[in-house]
Motif scaffolding. Structure first.
Motif, short mmCIF file in Angstrom:
data_model
loop_
_atom_site.label_atom_id
_atom_site.label_comp_id
_atom_site.label_asym_id
_atom_site.label_seq_id
_atom_site.Cartn_x
_atom_site.Cartn_y
_atom_site.Cartn_z
N UNK A 64 0.83 -1.21 0.00
CA UNK A 64 0.00 0.00 0.00
C UNK A 64 0.86 1.26 0.00
N UNK A 65 1.99 1.20 0.65
CA UNK A 65 2.85 2.37 0.74
C UNK A 65 4.01 2.36 -0.23
N UNK A 66 4.00 1.46 -1.17
CA UNK A 66 5.17 1.28 -2.06
C UNK A 66 5.21 2.22 -3.25
N UNK A 67 4.17 2.95 -3.49
CA UNK A 67 4.08 3.73 -4.74
C UNK A 67 5.07 4.90 -4.82
N UNK A 68 5.58 5.34 -3.68
CA UNK A 68 6.53 6.45 -3.70
C UNK A 68 7.97 5.98 -3.52
N UNK A 69 8.16 4.67 -3.40
CA UNK A 69 9.48 4.10 -3.16
C UNK A 69 10.27 4.03 -4.47
N UNK A 70 11.54 4.33 -4.41
CA UNK A 70 12.44 4.20 -5.55
C UNK A 70 13.61 3.34 -5.14
N UNK A 71 14.13 2.45 -5.97
CA UNK A 71 13.57 2.11 -7.29
C UNK A 71 12.14 1.57 -7.16
N UNK A 72 11.45 1.70 -8.26
CA UNK A 72 10.03 1.39 -8.35
C UNK A 72 9.70 -0.04 -7.92
N UNK A 73 8.55 -0.20 -7.29
CA UNK A 73 8.04 -1.51 -6.85
C UNK A 73 6.86 -1.88 -7.77
N UNK A 74 6.87 -3.06 -8.40
CA UNK A 74 5.73 -3.46 -9.24
C UNK A 74 4.58 -4.01 -8.39
N UNK A 75 3.99 -3.13 -7.58
CA UNK A 75 2.93 -3.54 -6.64
C UNK A 75 1.71 -4.13 -7.36
N UNK A 76 1.52 -3.79 -8.62
CA UNK A 76 0.38 -4.32 -9.36
C UNK A 76 0.47 -5.83 -9.56
N UNK A 77 1.66 -6.40 -9.38
CA UNK A 77 1.86 -7.84 -9.55
C UNK A 77 1.61 -8.63 -8.27
N UNK A 78 1.18 -7.96 -7.21
CA UNK A 78 0.90 -8.63 -5.94
C UNK A 78 -0.60 -8.58 -5.68
N UNK A 79 -1.19 -9.77 -5.61
CA UNK A 79 -2.64 -9.91 -5.45
C UNK A 79 -2.92 -10.79 -4.24
N UNK A 80 -4.21 -11.01 -3.94
CA UNK A 80 -4.48 -11.87 -2.80
C UNK A 80 -4.36 -13.35 -3.20
N UNK A 81 -4.54 -14.24 -2.24
CA UNK A 81 -4.30 -15.67 -2.46
C UNK A 81 -5.23 -16.31 -3.48
N UNK A 82 -6.30 -15.60 -3.86
CA UNK A 82 -7.23 -16.10 -4.86
C UNK A 82 -7.07 -15.40 -6.22
N UNK A 83 -6.05 -14.55 -6.33
CA UNK A 83 -5.83 -13.84 -7.58
C UNK A 83 -6.66 -12.59 -7.75
N UNK A 84 -7.25 -12.11 -6.67
CA UNK A 84 -8.11 -10.93 -6.72
C UNK A 84 -7.28 -9.67 -6.50
N UNK A 85 -7.60 -8.62 -7.24
CA UNK A 85 -6.88 -7.35 -7.15
C UNK A 85 -7.34 -6.58 -5.91
N UNK A 86 -7.06 -7.11 -4.76
CA UNK A 86 -7.55 -6.53 -3.51
C UNK A 86 -6.87 -5.21 -3.15
N UNK A 87 -5.75 -4.89 -3.76
CA UNK A 87 -5.05 -3.64 -3.47
C UNK A 87 -5.33 -2.53 -4.45
N UNK A 88 -6.29 -2.71 -5.33
CA UNK A 88 -6.51 -1.74 -6.41
C UNK A 88 -6.86 -0.34 -5.93
#
Length: 129
Positions: A64-88
Motif C-alpha cells: 500500500x505504501x510502495x508507490x513512492x518508493x524508488x527504485x520502483x516496486x511493481x505492486x500491481x503484480x501482488x494480489x491476494x491468495x485467490x488472484x483478486x486485485x484486492x489492493x486496487x
C-alpha cells in the motif's frame, strides 16, 4: 571493496529478524521487484519467502505504501491468495492495477487474474529460498 550482491543473493542472506539496516518493508520490496512481467504473486507467498507466513497483512501494508518508493516496486503484480486485485484502491485510480497487468499480458476479469495458477510466481521456489 567487496562485489555488490545481486537481488537474489541479498534475499538469501536476509533473515526474518532482519539486519540492522533492513526493515521488513525493504525485504518485501526486494522480493516484489523480482516478480517477472506477466506474472503475479500473493501477499502470503511473499511473507512465506521471508520466513514469516503469518505476515501476509504486513506485506499488504508494505504494498500500500510502495508507490513512492524508488527504485520502483511493481505492486500491481501482488494480489491476494485467490488472484483478486484486492489492493486496487491504493493506486492512482481503481482501474490502474488492472491496466498495468493487462499491459503485461495478464488478463483480468471482474478484478480477478484469469489463469491465476498458471500466472502465479512462487518466490520460495523461484528464488530458491
Amino acid at each position: 571493496m567487496a562485489p555488490k550482491k545481486t537481488s537474489s543473493e541479498k534475499l538469501k542472506s536476509i533473515k526474518p529478524s532482519g539486519k540492522k539496516d533492513e526493515s521488513f518493508f525493504e525485504m518485501v520490496f526486494e522480493v516484489a521487484r523480482q516478480i517477472p512481467k506477466g506474472r503475479v504473486t500473493s501477499y502470503g507467498a511473499i511473507a512465506a519467502a521471508l520466513g514469516t507466513k503469518t505476515s501476509a497483512r504486513m506485506v499488504g501494508w508494505a504494498m500500500n505504501g510502495s508507490h513512492l518508493v524508488r527504485p520502483k516496486i511493481p505492486a500491481h503484480r501482488v494480489v491476494n491468495r485467490n488472484g483478486i486485485l484486492s489492493g486496487k484502491m491504493h493506486f492512482d485510480y481503481p482501474e490502474q492495477m488492472q491496466e498495468l497487468l493487462e499491459k503485461e499480458g495478464v488478463k483480468v476479469i471482474d478484478d480477478k487474474v484469469v489463469d491465476f495458477e498458471k500466472r502465479f510466481w512462487d518466490p520460495v521456489e523461484e528464488l530458491g529460498i
